[in-house]
Design a protein around this motif. Structure first.
Motif: not given
Lengths: 298, 362
Positions: A104, A108, A110-113, A115-117
């Motif tokens: 993570l 930029g 993919v999907f890291h936002r 997942l981090l959330f």
């Protein structure tokens, strides 16, 4: 060695004495309990009897208490349980945390936002004791050592600490390897991790200490006292002063019920202390180097 | 080939993730990448043709391309995400039993729904309010008698000029943070308990022994002393960082202007610590319902319910001992929701004070 700046006034003698005294008292308050516990555990029975309790002044030396503990009874077993859970648990936690923190850490990707959330949200709301217990029960993990590992295996805090560290490694470093066709896993293990020894050691220590000290998980999930970790044994035998026996009447004779005895009790306390005291100095230097500070800064 | 080159980067330079930039303001926990590094690190975009996502506008890559590029990273995140999903998010859904008359024999699907009945019982339950009151009393007491100690200790440590002495004391006072609560309570018992060292000394000199460990009247003092012994040293870390970030020129200027040691502490050190103090104070208030579980669980039997029952132990004893699952879940849910609200309010207050809080103002 002192680094007093030129403009600062020379410390007065009473001031220096007060400061030195205060620091010494603080250090003593921390160290003294540890000292008397160790001393009592290493004292012969006669010295303990004579003192009428804890031994403050050394007189004689005996390993009898430790010999008793390691004669293969309940305590030996609980030490092995704790060591096993700590070793396996730390490995699981550290591997998962490092992988996720790296996975993570690329802006930029993919999907890291989301997942981090999802990870950060665990800071704000904990699921609660009862539903967690019911889940572990429905997974059939009651009385399984995995119940001491899996529910708390990921600490969002540690993950965020590692991720923040990885993000501060200059992008050019992994990028050059990527251009050469290295896989992400190879970049992590060959480049990023060797650059992150300090933070890995600290996070590993946090996990290991967490597992070694874990007490409440075992209260909830372990009914069979043959599987008790050391902290539970310490609670029953030392804090509550109850004799140690194993469940199941046929077992008690062979396992050898242990009546309360101060030297043995203190030896158990020392057993619980020793791993922390041994690992701590190796990791401690990283605290002052700013690993945690960086973490606190997010 | 390239790895050799890369490996030659000195690892030592990177032991501090924040670099030496202690002057940088503490970055709050954000739900996205911190703006600084994200803006700086556009390497990913540049590498794939100079298109930069942070520039806004239309998405540069279709999802399929990005998945093809990042599948390894996703795979790496999977184990941790999976563990959190199973052991954090599934039990969060399990909270629905608070609205049921749950029975483990029939399971969640079959248990009858009873609406808010559990919550109604809870709010009329005297022992719930007693536990709440105890929890809040302990929080308030520790705000006054625990909270300032790490600050004072940090100022004291920071004033130690000899780095070796300072490091030595630091490593000693950090250490108890890594002891378990069972261990800490046991140590206190050995010193202060009925058969402890103090009683031993008193009896040897012809006085009556004392037993602090079973006295409900001194319980507040006892748990605060335990917390101070265990965690006050560790608590100095964040204040020491803040102290290191104070501009040393301010001290020099003040000294030149004739300000003495104490005036410099009052007018430079404490104002320099103010943001951190306010932030931690607000965080503690937002966390008012959590006073730590194990510490109270371990001492509840000895001291008695009246003094030592806090919300967490209340939930434990009401549920796991009596089997009233739904009732305990309801109590846990109330605590969780109120706790969440408190954090959100605390964060609002932090923003009002011009501090960053735990997450960014959006």
């Amino acid at each position: 060695m002192s680094t007093r700046p030129a403009w600062e006034e020379r410390p007065s003698l009473p001031g220096r004495l007060t400061k030195g005294l205060t620091l010494s008292v603080i250090a003593l308050i921390v160290l003294f309990p540890i000292y008397i516990v160790m001393l009592t555990s290493l004292s012969p029975a006669a010295t303990v009897n004579e003192a009428g309790g804890l031994v403050v002044v050394p007189d004689g030396f005996s390993l009898a208490a430790y010999r008793e503990l390691f004669s293969g009874g309940v305590v030996t077993r609980s030490v092995l349980v704790s060591l096993g859970v700590t070793a396996v648990g730390t490995a699981v936690s550290l591997v998962c945390t490092v992988l996720a923190a790296y996975g993570l850490s690329r802006p930029g990707s993919v999907f890291h936002r989301p997942l981090l959330f999802m990870i950060l949200l665990t800071f704000l709301f904990t699921p609660g004791m009862i539903p967690s217990y019911l889940l572990v029960k429905s997974l059939g993990l009651i009385d399984s050592y995995w119940s001491l590992i899996l529910p708390g295996a990921i600490s969002a805090f540690n993950l965020v600490v590692m991720r923040a560290f990885f993000m501060n490694i200059p992008e050019e470093v992994p990028d050059s390897a990527r251009i050469d066709g290295a896989s992400e896993f190879r970049i992590l293990t060959r480049i990023v991790l060797p650059m992150s020894k300090g933070v890995t050691a600290v996070v590993g220590l946090f996990y290991a200490v967490g597992y070694w000290n874990a007490f409440f998980n075992a209260i909830l999930y372990i009914n069979d006292n043959a599987k008790w970790p050391l902290q539970l044994v310490m609670r029953q035998y030392v804090q509550q002063g109850q004799a140690l026996t194993l469940n199941g009447a046929s077992d008690t004779a062979s396992a050898g019920a242990l009546p309360p005895n101060l030297a043995i009790q203190m030896a158990i306390v020392v057993l619980a202390l020793i791993p922390v005291l041994f690992i701590y100095p190796f990791v401690q230097k990283h605290f002052t180097k700013g690993v945690i500070i960086g973490a606190v800064k997010g | 080939m390239s790895e050799n080159r890369v490996d030659s980067v000195p690892a030592g330079d990177l032991t501090s993730p924040a670099g030496s930039g202690t002057a940088a303001p503490p970055a709050p926990l954000t739900t996205s990448a911190p703006p600084g590094p994200a803006a700086r690190r556009t390497g990913g975009g540049a590498r794939t043709g100079g298109r930069d996502r942070t520039g806004g506008g239309a998405r540069p890559h279709p999802l399929r391309d990005r998945l093809r590029r990042d599948w390894q990273l996703l795979l790496m995140a999977l184990p941790a995400i999976g563990l959190l999903a199973v052991f954090h998010y599934v039990p969060m859904l399990g909270n629905v039993i608070a609205f049921q008359d749950y029975s483990p024999h029939v399971g969640i699907a079959e248990s009858p729904w009873i609406g808010f009945a559990n919550f109604q019982w809870l709010l009329t339950d005297q022992s719930f309010w007693d536990a709440t009151l105890n929890t809040l009393t302990i929080t308030a007491f520790q705000l006054v008698f625990y909270f300032p100690i790490p600050i004072l200790l940090a100022v004291l440590l920071d004033s130690v000029l000899n780095p070796r002495v300072r490091l030595f004391v630091q490593s000693i006072v950090y250490m108890p943070h890594f002891f378990s609560w069972v261990l800490v309570v046991t140590l206190f018992q050995q010193i202060l308990g009925g058969a402890g060292l103090i009683s031993q000394l008193l009896r040897a000199n012809g006085y009556d022994g004392i037993d602090v460990m079973t006295n409900p009247d001194t319980f507040l003092l006892l748990v605060t002393a335990e917390s101070v012994w265990k965690d006050a040293g560790w608590g100095t870390i964040i204040f020491l960082a803040a102290l290191a970030a104070i501009n040393q020129n301010l001290y020099e200027a003040a000294a030149v202007d004739g300000a003495g040691r104490w005036r410099r502490i009052w007018h430079i050190t404490l104002p320099g610590l103010r943001p951190v103090i306010i932030l931690l104070l607000i965080l503690r208030l937002g966390d008012a319902l959590n006073v730590g579980f194990e510490q109270f669980f371990l001492q509840r039997d000895a001291v008695g319910r009246e003094a030592a029952e806090v919300l967490d132990t209340f939930i434990f004893w009401r549920t796991l001992v009596t089997g009233e699952w739904s009732y305990g879940a309801a109590a846990g849910l109330v605590k969780g929701v109120v706790g969440l609200l408190l954090i959100l309010v605390a964060n609002k207050v932090a923003h009002r004070f011009g501090e960053q809080g735990i997450y960014k103002k959006s």
